[in-house]
Design a protein around this motif. Structure first.
Motif, short mmCIF file in Angstrom:
data_model
loop_
_atom_site.label_atom_id
_atom_site.label_comp_id
_atom_site.label_asym_id
_atom_site.label_seq_id
_atom_site.Cartn_x
_atom_site.Cartn_y
_atom_site.Cartn_z
N ASP A 109 -61.27 19.47 -11.40
CA ASP A 109 -62.00 18.33 -10.85
C ASP A 109 -61.71 18.17 -9.36
OD1 ASP A 109 -62.93 17.68 -13.41
OD2 ASP A 109 -61.40 16.14 -13.74
N THR A 110 -60.42 18.10 -9.03
CA THR A 110 -60.06 17.84 -7.64
C THR A 110 -60.48 18.97 -6.72
OG1 THR A 110 -57.83 18.69 -8.01
CG2 THR A 110 -58.13 16.32 -8.21
N GLU A 111 -60.39 20.20 -7.19
CA GLU A 111 -60.79 21.32 -6.34
C GLU A 111 -62.30 21.37 -6.14
OE1 GLU A 111 -58.61 24.29 -8.49
OE2 GLU A 111 -56.78 23.88 -7.35
N VAL A 112 -63.07 20.98 -7.16
CA VAL A 112 -64.52 20.89 -7.00
C VAL A 112 -64.87 19.77 -6.03
CG1 VAL A 112 -66.65 20.24 -8.21
CG2 VAL A 112 -65.15 21.96 -9.19
N TRP A 113 -64.19 18.61 -6.18
CA TRP A 113 -64.45 17.50 -5.25
C TRP A 113 -64.14 17.90 -3.82
CZ3 TRP A 113 -61.16 13.79 -8.69
CH2 TRP A 113 -61.89 13.48 -9.85
N LEU A 114 -63.05 18.64 -3.64
CA LEU A 114 -62.66 19.08 -2.30
C LEU A 114 -63.70 20.04 -1.73
CD1 LEU A 114 -60.63 19.02 0.00
CD2 LEU A 114 -59.40 20.88 -1.15
N ALA A 115 -64.17 20.97 -2.54
CA ALA A 115 -65.20 21.91 -2.09
C ALA A 115 -66.47 21.15 -1.69
CB ALA A 115 -65.51 22.93 -3.18
N ARG A 116 -66.85 20.16 -2.47
CA ARG A 116 -68.04 19.35 -2.13
C ARG A 116 -67.83 18.58 -0.83
NH1 ARG A 116 -69.54 16.97 -8.08
NH2 ARG A 116 -70.36 18.91 -8.93
N ARG A 117 -66.64 18.02 -0.66
CA ARG A 117 -66.34 17.28 0.57
C ARG A 117 -66.43 18.20 1.78
NH1 ARG A 117 -62.47 13.06 1.67
NH2 ARG A 117 -63.74 11.90 0.22
N ARG A 118 -65.87 19.40 1.65
CA ARG A 118 -65.92 20.36 2.76
C ARG A 118 -67.36 20.75 3.06
NH1 ARG A 118 -60.77 24.04 0.90
NH2 ARG A 118 -59.16 22.70 1.83
N GLU A 119 -68.15 20.95 2.01
CA GLU A 119 -69.55 21.31 2.19
C GLU A 119 -70.31 20.18 2.89
OE1 GLU A 119 -73.34 21.87 -0.72
OE2 GLU A 119 -71.51 22.93 -1.29
N GLN A 120 -70.06 18.94 2.49
CA GLN A 120 -70.71 17.79 3.13
C GLN A 120 -70.31 17.69 4.60
OE1 GLN A 120 -69.44 14.57 0.64
NE2 GLN A 120 -71.04 14.91 -0.88
N THR A 121 -69.04 17.95 4.90
CA THR A 121 -68.57 17.90 6.28
C THR A 121 -69.26 18.97 7.12
OG1 THR A 121 -66.44 17.08 5.53
CG2 THR A 121 -66.51 18.01 7.74
N LEU A 122 -69.35 20.19 6.59
CA LEU A 122 -70.03 21.27 7.30
C LEU A 122 -71.51 20.96 7.51
CD1 LEU A 122 -68.43 24.45 5.68
CD2 LEU A 122 -68.06 23.57 8.01
N THR A 123 -72.15 20.42 6.48
CA THR A 123 -73.56 20.07 6.58
C THR A 123 -73.77 19.00 7.64
OG1 THR A 123 -73.84 20.60 4.24
CG2 THR A 123 -75.57 19.28 5.26
N ALA A 124 -72.88 18.02 7.67
CA ALA A 124 -72.99 16.93 8.66
C ALA A 124 -72.80 17.48 10.08
CB ALA A 124 -71.96 15.84 8.36
N LYS A 125 -71.86 18.43 10.25
CA LYS A 125 -71.63 19.01 11.56
C LYS A 125 -72.86 19.80 12.04
CE LYS A 125 -66.62 19.35 11.41
NZ LYS A 125 -65.45 20.25 11.36
N VAL A 126 -73.49 20.54 11.12
CA VAL A 126 -74.67 21.30 11.46
C VAL A 126 -75.82 20.36 11.80
CG1 VAL A 126 -76.43 22.87 10.51
CG2 VAL A 126 -74.00 23.33 10.14
N ALA A 127 -75.95 19.28 11.06
CA ALA A 127 -77.02 18.31 11.30
C ALA A 127 -76.84 17.60 12.64
CB ALA A 127 -77.08 17.30 10.18
N ASP A 128 -75.59 17.44 13.09
CA ASP A 128 -75.32 16.75 14.37
C ASP A 128 -75.66 17.62 15.57
OD1 ASP A 128 -74.49 14.51 13.06
OD2 ASP A 128 -72.33 14.95 13.23
N ARG A 129 -75.77 18.91 15.37
CA ARG A 129 -76.05 19.81 16.51
C ARG A 129 -77.45 19.71 17.00
NH1 ARG A 129 -72.88 25.27 14.78
NH2 ARG A 129 -70.85 24.31 14.72
#
Length: 145
Positions: free
Chosen positions: A125-145
């Motif tokens: 559970d925690t590792e999946v949540w962490l992977a999702r959080r990292r993916e959301q962070t990367l997506t947000a960074k790409v969207a900010d560019r």
């Protein structure tokens, strides 16, 4: 290393818990109630069989999932620690203590003597949540560019 109970022992305990919960329904529990009870039973079995891992979990997991169950040879099993970040510093307290009792993680030198597992979750559970959080962070960074 913490010795976990057998699957059969955990399953029997959870079967008894489910039977006690469903007893007032006298066989007339709705499908929603049965679904919730059986899902909860499966989750509780998974959590009870989740192994402990040595040392304090990585900071990114601690920030994502704040409550961790600890075990140490010769000490009470199942002590729960809550972790907090205040001004970039990692703090902890025992789960039953008030929030005013937080202490910096650096104040306790023996984290490496403890083994941890997520409280009310599994490592998966925690590792999946962490992977999702990292993916959301990367997506947000790409969207900010």
């Amino acid at each position: 290393m913490a010795t976990l109970p057998s699957y059969e022992i955990v399953r029997a305990r959870e079967d008894a818990r489910v039977a006690a919960f469903l007893a007032p329904y006298k066989g007339n529990a709705s499908s929603e109630v049965l679904s919730l009870v059986l899902t909860t039973k499966r989750e509780r079995i998974d959590q009870a069989l989740t192994p402990y891992r040595p040392g304090l979990p990585p900071k990114d997991l601690v920030l994502l999932h704040a409550s961790w169950q600890a075990y140490a040879e010769g000490f009470e099993a199942g002590v729960i620690y809550d972790f907090y970040v205040v001004d970039g510093v990692l703090f902890y307290k025992l789960h039953h203590e008030p929030c005013t009792n937080i202490r910096p993680v650096t104040a306790f030198p023996d984290w490496d003597k403890l083994e941890f597992r997520p409280w009310c979750a599994t490592w998966d559970d925690t590792e999946v949540w962490l992977a999702r959080r990292r993916e959301q962070t990367l997506t947000a960074k790409v969207a900010d560019r």
